[in-house]
Design an enzyme around this catalytic site. Structure first.
Site, short mmCIF file in Angstrom:
data_model
loop_
_atom_site.label_atom_id
_atom_site.label_comp_id
_atom_site.label_asym_id
_atom_site.label_seq_id
_atom_site.Cartn_x
_atom_site.Cartn_y
_atom_site.Cartn_z
N ALA A 240 0.83 -1.21 0.00
CA ALA A 240 0.00 0.00 0.00
C ALA A 240 0.86 1.26 0.00
CB ALA A 240 -0.93 -0.02 1.21
N HIS A 241 0.20 2.40 -0.05
CA HIS A 241 0.85 3.71 -0.14
C HIS A 241 1.79 3.96 1.05
CE1 HIS A 241 -1.81 5.40 2.97
NE2 HIS A 241 -2.71 4.60 2.45
N ASN A 242 2.95 4.51 0.74
CA ASN A 242 3.91 4.95 1.76
C ASN A 242 4.56 3.82 2.56
OD1 ASN A 242 1.86 7.48 1.54
ND2 ASN A 242 3.93 8.16 1.97
N SER A 260 1.71 2.88 5.04
CA SER A 260 2.69 3.54 5.90
C SER A 260 3.47 2.61 6.81
CB SER A 260 2.02 4.63 6.76
OG SER A 260 1.47 5.63 5.92
#
Lengths: 345, 345, 345
Positions: A240-242, A260
């Site tokens: 996922a993102h980050n 994250s």
């Protein structure tokens, strides 16, 4: 193409035991070995097969001591599995390599291509994309605007790389993988409708990263989603993102990592492991297959298992008792009866 | 492009605290904030970073009370996270937008395209397909015969939409997603061979739906598989034939829903959740990550966890004891010994 | 297109009960049946809907005895579900079929195509590929060098088949599936860097195999990854290198099978099941959804559940007690107190 045992021994700097003129023209696994093939014995579990194999040549470790006669020619090397890897690479490199630009393909006039690049038919290379030397872009791959791909990387058929993402050198991305799709970010408005949070960050794959087929790595909301040097991700994985995946970390297929989360280096994850968002995982942590990880891991090098995941030894001990629960429950109820009899006496 | 703190405050109708001429040209997360960037503080967990950030401007909630000096310029707004979302959207909309028909692409002569459409190279638009105004179809996307895509929807690279499916307005479908593949239906014949049940239904995505990368939504056997208004599905999700996903329901990555299950509105599913077929799930139900759901859920708004999934509080209580099982087993065995001693006395 | 009940009865060799001139122009499910549609009743759970259905024609089993009046026309057949399957197939085959070579497509001059082949636009057919009669290759599919596809197989949009793989006759491969990507094999060198083991084997799909959307089947390290005759794999499944999937084995979506595992014939796996590598699973074994299988299965025909998976009945018994654990723990602690009181007396 035929090779003699003696020629192979020379490549590997190994010692021939048996007929140096035995011919091989293929590789095979020892349990299904075919005539005129080369096989290997590394795992002692498979030793029984060496006495009956039809393969002409078997790579074995220097210290292997046969218990019976072997009809195949042996080549002794310090490490049979590594020797095999060397031969497989030798074989692979001897195959014809793709080069040149197939037509029709779409290369934006502002894109810059290095030397000896392969671009397959129906591949798309967007505005200002930069493609390094010896990069191979297979048919139907999509390289978005401003994407950078460094030297020697291989982008297989149908890979999609969204705008702005960066792929280091010597990377391999397998068919259907998606790099840089939007992170999953929404905020409910006053009426409860989800409003999209625009995802303006990118994905960075450092050098020597391998990404499996149909794996997805989302772009960062802001900043970068990073997969660091030498990490290897199998098929159908979700990053996922980050997220930050540490150097040399290895993930088996269908792992999912939520937004994250920061994963240390040299971690190992079995298949179908899931990590929640905003976690920290230190170096060399191992997760058994299907582990579900709701919290950060404290201890470097720990092995966890279960959903929710706990220390693997603790999980194993508890699971042994879990299997006995019906018996234990009967035991408790009988004890209770006995106790009541006593207290009623 | 540089913006002054005062200009940003004007867009957001916020109040500047500090230098109104501070310049920003990028966004960043507060824990990794870069010079000349704008960041935000919404989650109090991250407050410590605001005192050392190098960002020039930080969006904060109106009621934020700093405990120390802050060198950055603050912009006070009612909701810092929403203000950020507004700025990100502002930024995204300022980027150049794709339009026009790239060549080569394949648009069947009977297909109808709206105004201001983008069709990327190697995209395929089948017979009688209807594409609304402002729709963006990225390279290598496949729009099958008789597909309808309504206004403003975005179909990213390599999306495959099988014949007859309907995509509402303002939808976003990420790269590699497959809409309308056959449902998984077979009936064994007399000899035990599986005979395929033809899948003649369709998929309907209502308006404002977002579908993640490489997610698969199967067509109905008969009738429709439906994802309702405002639902958001992350990457690598499986939605089987004849499933009905309620409005504003949100699914994290790698969720799987088996055939004919009906999910209410405003439900939330963590990653890797699995639902069996033919179930009913009422509104606002939440499933924790990796839950496995074999039965219909009775209670609106309930939260479930585990495989098989039970009420989350019950699961948590039982799991605490699960971890103690080896100790408890010892305790029981000692009690039994004591009891035997007593009864033998 | 309208059909009369009498015409349908003739196709199915069934008996009409009611108006033989009732017209149908669509199929529908009994619980959502639409006017002028044909539906069916196979599962007694759905019987209540037959008394209120708006469908004009309902297929029912010969032995169905209505408890109330039914306004629809019935067609009695030996097996209503199979009769439906027959009609659906009849319908599907009446649809126009794709044929011919769309342009632009890429067909290597050395590739050999059979009769009545469909090749969609932007499809890629590599060097020395052999495509049988009546094969359909949809747009944007990638058929690598030396791939063989036998008669009547359907390769949907965007499928990627790597070099050298073999697809038997009557196979169906859904959009986005990847056949023949590299197995996940690495060996650490002296410095701890992972060195890739070249994957030089292939994938073989035998005849009558169906592969779901975005499913990945890795090529063998050496030799073959095999999916045997009549096996059916749903969407988003991972089959690793050198796996052997037995004939007529069926896997629901998101299953993962690790390297070199051999699965018998007529096995069934629920969604999200995971199998470790190097296992053996005998014939007709069933795994409940989300099962995690770390060890070989000994008993033919056994049903397993849980992670780690155990016999399904044992799992169910233990899980019932798991849910009672907090109560049981209280019970134990009270017993212990009682015991202490007794022994202190």
């Amino acid at each position: 193409m035929n090779f003699k045992a003696s020629q192979i021994a020379e490549i590997l700097q190994g010692k021939v035991e048996g007929d140096p003129d035995s011919l091989v023209n293929d590789f095979s696994k020892i349990e299904e070995s075919k005539e005129n093939s080369l096989t290997f014995l590394a795992n002692p579990k498979y030793e029984k097969y060496i006495y009956t194999t039809k393969a002409s040549v078997v790579l074995v470790n220097d210290d292997f001591k046969p218990e019976k006669d072997i009809s195949a020619t042996l080549i002794r090397v310090p490490n049979a599995y590594k020797a095999l890897a060397t031969l497989l690479e030798f074989y692979e490199k001897s195959m014809p390599q793709k080069t040149g630009i197939e037509q029709p393909s779409f290369i934006h006039e502002s894109a810059v291509l290095g030397d000896s690049v392969y671009v397959g038919a129906f591949a798309y290379i967007g505005e200002n994309a930069k493609i390094g030397d010896n990069v191979k872009i297979y048919p139907q791959a999509y390289i978005g605007d401003n994407v950078v791909i460094e030297d020697n990387s291989i982008i297989y058929a149908g890979v999609k790389i969204y705008h702005g993402c960066k792929i280091g050198k010597n990377c391999i991305i397998h068919a259907g993988a998606v790099i840089g799709s939007d992170g999953f970010g929404f905020a409910p408005d006053e009426t409860g409708e989800y409003k999209k949070i625009q995802q303006i960050g990118i994905v960075i794959l450092e050098q020597d990263v391998e990404i499996g087929a149909n794996t997805c790595i989302d772009r960062a909301t802001m900043g970068e989603t990073v997969v660091r040097k030498g990490a290897k991700l199998d098929n159908l994985i979700q990053i996922a993102h980050n997220v930050d995946v540490g150097s040399r970390t290895v993930m088996a297929a269908q792992v999912g990592v939520a937004g994250s989360t920061k994963i240390g280096k040299e971690c190992m994850m079995g298949g179908q492991v899931g990590l929640a968002g905003h976690l920290t995982v230190p170096d060399r942590v191992k997760f058994g297959a299907q582990s579900g990880v709701p919290n950060s891991v404290k201890k470097e090098g720990e092995t966890l298992l279960g959903s929710p995941a706990i220390n693997v030894t603790d999980f194993a001990k508890s699971f042994i008792i879990f299997k006995k629960l019906p018996d234990i429950y009967r035991q408790i109820n009988e004890m209770e009866k006995t106790l009541k009899n006593i207290t009623n006496e």
